[in-house]
Design an enzyme around this catalytic site. Sequence first.
Site, PDB file in Angstrom:
ATOM      1  N   ARG A  24       0.833  -1.203   0.000  1.00  0.00           N
ATOM      2  CA  ARG A  24       0.000   0.000   0.000  1.00  0.00           C
ATOM      3  C   ARG A  24       0.873   1.262   0.000  1.00  0.00           C
ATOM      4  NH1 ARG A  24      -5.238  -0.022   1.997  1.00  0.00           N
ATOM      5  NH2 ARG A  24      -4.881   1.790   3.301  1.00  0.00           N
ATOM      6  N   ARG A  57       9.936   5.509  -3.154  1.00  0.00           N
ATOM      7  CA  ARG A  57      10.321   6.421  -4.237  1.00  0.00           C
ATOM      8  C   ARG A  57      11.771   6.846  -4.124  1.00  0.00           C
ATOM      9  NH1 ARG A  57       5.854   9.833  -2.413  1.00  0.00           N
ATOM     10  NH2 ARG A  57       3.971   9.067  -3.452  1.00  0.00           N
ATOM     11  N   ARG A 100      -9.126  -6.393  13.162  1.00  0.00           N
ATOM     12  CA  ARG A 100      -8.437  -5.572  14.138  1.00  0.00           C
ATOM     13  C   ARG A 100      -9.383  -4.442  14.520  1.00  0.00           C
ATOM     14  NH1 ARG A 100      -4.679  -7.506  17.017  1.00  0.00           N
ATOM     15  NH2 ARG A 100      -3.508  -5.547  17.193  1.00  0.00           N
ATOM     16  N   ARG A 117      -0.212   5.488  16.346  1.00  0.00           N
ATOM     17  CA  ARG A 117       0.011   6.828  15.801  1.00  0.00           C
ATOM     18  C   ARG A 117      -0.785   7.853  16.583  1.00  0.00           C
ATOM     19  NH1 ARG A 117      -2.605   5.210   9.887  1.00  0.00           N
ATOM     20  NH2 ARG A 117      -4.550   4.438  10.734  1.00  0.00           N
ATOM     21  N   GLU A 155      -3.929   6.358  18.855  1.00  0.00           N
ATOM     22  CA  GLU A 155      -4.579   5.145  18.344  1.00  0.00           C
ATOM     23  C   GLU A 155      -3.930   3.899  18.917  1.00  0.00           C
ATOM     24  OE1 GLU A 155      -5.307   6.610  13.932  1.00  0.00           O
ATOM     25  OE2 GLU A 155      -5.210   4.426  14.031  1.00  0.00           O
ATOM     26  N   TYR A 169     -10.017  -4.965   2.726  1.00  0.00           N
ATOM     27  CA  TYR A 169      -9.305  -3.769   3.179  1.00  0.00           C
ATOM     28  C   TYR A 169      -9.436  -2.699   2.088  1.00  0.00           C
ATOM     29  CZ  TYR A 169      -5.237  -1.365   5.420  1.00  0.00           C
ATOM     30  OH  TYR A 169      -4.383  -0.496   6.048  1.00  0.00           O
ATOM     31  N   ASP A 222     -10.048   0.986   0.423  1.00  0.00           N
ATOM     32  CA  ASP A 222      -9.935   2.426   0.654  1.00  0.00           C
ATOM     33  C   ASP A 222     -11.265   3.085   0.288  1.00  0.00           C
ATOM     34  OD1 ASP A 222      -7.314   2.526   1.575  1.00  0.00           O
ATOM     35  OD2 ASP A 222      -6.482   2.597  -0.447  1.00  0.00           O
TER      36      ASP A 222
HETATM   37  N1  UDP Z   1       3.252   0.706   7.880  1.00  0.00           N
HETATM   38  C1  UDP Z   1       4.448   0.664   8.547  1.00  0.00           C
HETATM   39  N2  UDP Z   1       4.965   1.785   9.093  1.00  0.00           N
HETATM   40  C2  UDP Z   1       4.347   2.981   8.988  1.00  0.00           C
HETATM   41  C3  UDP Z   1       3.123   3.058   8.287  1.00  0.00           C
HETATM   42  C4  UDP Z   1       2.592   1.891   7.755  1.00  0.00           C
HETATM   43  O1  UDP Z   1       5.025  -0.412   8.677  1.00  0.00           O
HETATM   44  O2  UDP Z   1       4.863   3.972   9.515  1.00  0.00           O
HETATM   45  C5  UDP Z   1       2.705  -0.549   7.321  1.00  0.00           C
HETATM   46  C6  UDP Z   1       1.792  -1.245   8.325  1.00  0.00           C
HETATM   47  O3  UDP Z   1       1.922  -2.641   8.159  1.00  0.00           O
HETATM   48  C7  UDP Z   1       0.425  -0.794   7.892  1.00  0.00           C
HETATM   49  C8  UDP Z   1       0.590  -0.782   6.382  1.00  0.00           C
HETATM   50  O4  UDP Z   1       1.919  -0.302   6.182  1.00  0.00           O
HETATM   51  O5  UDP Z   1      -0.598  -1.659   8.308  1.00  0.00           O
HETATM   52  C9  UDP Z   1      -0.395   0.056   5.640  1.00  0.00           C
HETATM   53  O6  UDP Z   1      -0.343   1.381   6.121  1.00  0.00           O
HETATM   54  P1  UDP Z   1      -1.507   2.432   5.864  1.00  0.00           P
HETATM   55  O7  UDP Z   1      -1.013   3.744   6.298  1.00  0.00           O
HETATM   56  O8  UDP Z   1      -1.972   2.266   4.476  1.00  0.00           O
HETATM   57  O9  UDP Z   1      -2.612   1.907   6.888  1.00  0.00           O
HETATM   58  P2  UDP Z   1      -4.018   2.541   7.337  1.00  0.00           P
HETATM   59  O10 UDP Z   1      -3.892   4.035   7.218  1.00  0.00           O
HETATM   60  O11 UDP Z   1      -5.063   1.917   6.458  1.00  0.00           O
HETATM   61  O12 UDP Z   1      -4.126   2.109   8.762  1.00  0.00           O
END
Ligand code: UDP
Length: 366
Positions: free
Chosen positions: A171, A175, A248, A279, A299, A347, A349
Amino acid sequence: MKYDYLVVGSGLYGAVFAQEAKKAGKKVLVIDKRPQIAGNVYTKEIEGINVHIYGAHIFHTNNKKVWEYVNRFAEFNRFTNSPVANYHGELYSLPFNMYTFNKMWGVVTPEEAEAKIEEQKKAAGIKEPKNLEEQAISLVGTDIYEKLIKGYTEKQWGRPCDQLPAFIIKRLPVRLTFDNNYFNALYQGIPIGGYTKMVANLLERIEVRLEEDYLKDKENYDAMADKVIYTGPIDAYFGYSLGTLEYRSVRFETEVLDKPNFQGNAAVNYTDRETPWTRIIEHKWFEFGTQPKTVISREYSSEWKPGDEPYYPVNDEKNGALYQEYKKLADKESKIIFGGRLGEYKYYDMDAVIASALDMAEKELR
Ligand code: UDP
């Protein structure tokens, strides 16, 4: 029958379908078991700030049709998501890009960064990544995996990274440019005034009844409409008869602080294993807020158990197989259409949910 369609759940999938059905001249009733509309995109104003009560939602899409569609119901601002990762007080840019690589390794050019990733990937001996851990290392190397991915992912999913599907980490963009935009999307923004207003616009002139629990009185509800659009959890619909799918859940600790700026960014990810939250969201920055106070949400991720709110389906093999069994049962329910993140155990978006609701509506209302 009083209604053509009963829509169970007023989140994006339900609200978009209801809007389309109403437009096609159908009689629609939307019910929701919560005291408010909008499902998990619900926002509520606190201290003049639109707080994302069920977690941060940043609208982003490459789908022009979906972008034009949502813009009919809300005006979007120019927010670009650029979360910061905090690893034991060391800050890194996300997603993984030249700023991240420079801070991690001191590399300056894309070639140096690429060589570093290649070297670490080679040392780990990964050819075809089979799980999230291998996928992550082959994308960004072991240092970034250890500091920015492993701890966060294990907190977020409650499972070791080598037992999680690789697609979850795909996801995130990687870059070799200096670009902190978290998404590879042509269009991005936050609806000005909050998501609740956007969903209210989708539901304009549609009958909505709140605090109504479909599964508690299914027979009566079913008798009200020719067809039912069900957006709740598919396993709950069948009374968990084949077992529970894993989800989850997330718990938010929201605080109002008497200062204008707490962390200087909408999202800071705590990527070490020791910090208990995943976060912190500082909501005002989604809309460039100038209020004197600020609202933050920590969270905490946990395994879903009956009675909790499901947020993330755990789309691994085991749950995928169980979902397929539920799907077979669902296909036999001729009157019910299952849709959305919970109805399809996917999952999704926001943009994909909207696209899927529009597709379904097109077929259904044709
Ligand atoms: N992820 C990570 N570190 C980060 C942010 C995301 O390892 O700082 C990984 C983690 O496994 C997460 C996945 O990338 O579940 C997808 O992140 P995303 O931000 O897309 O998750 P969402 O916002 O849907 O919770």
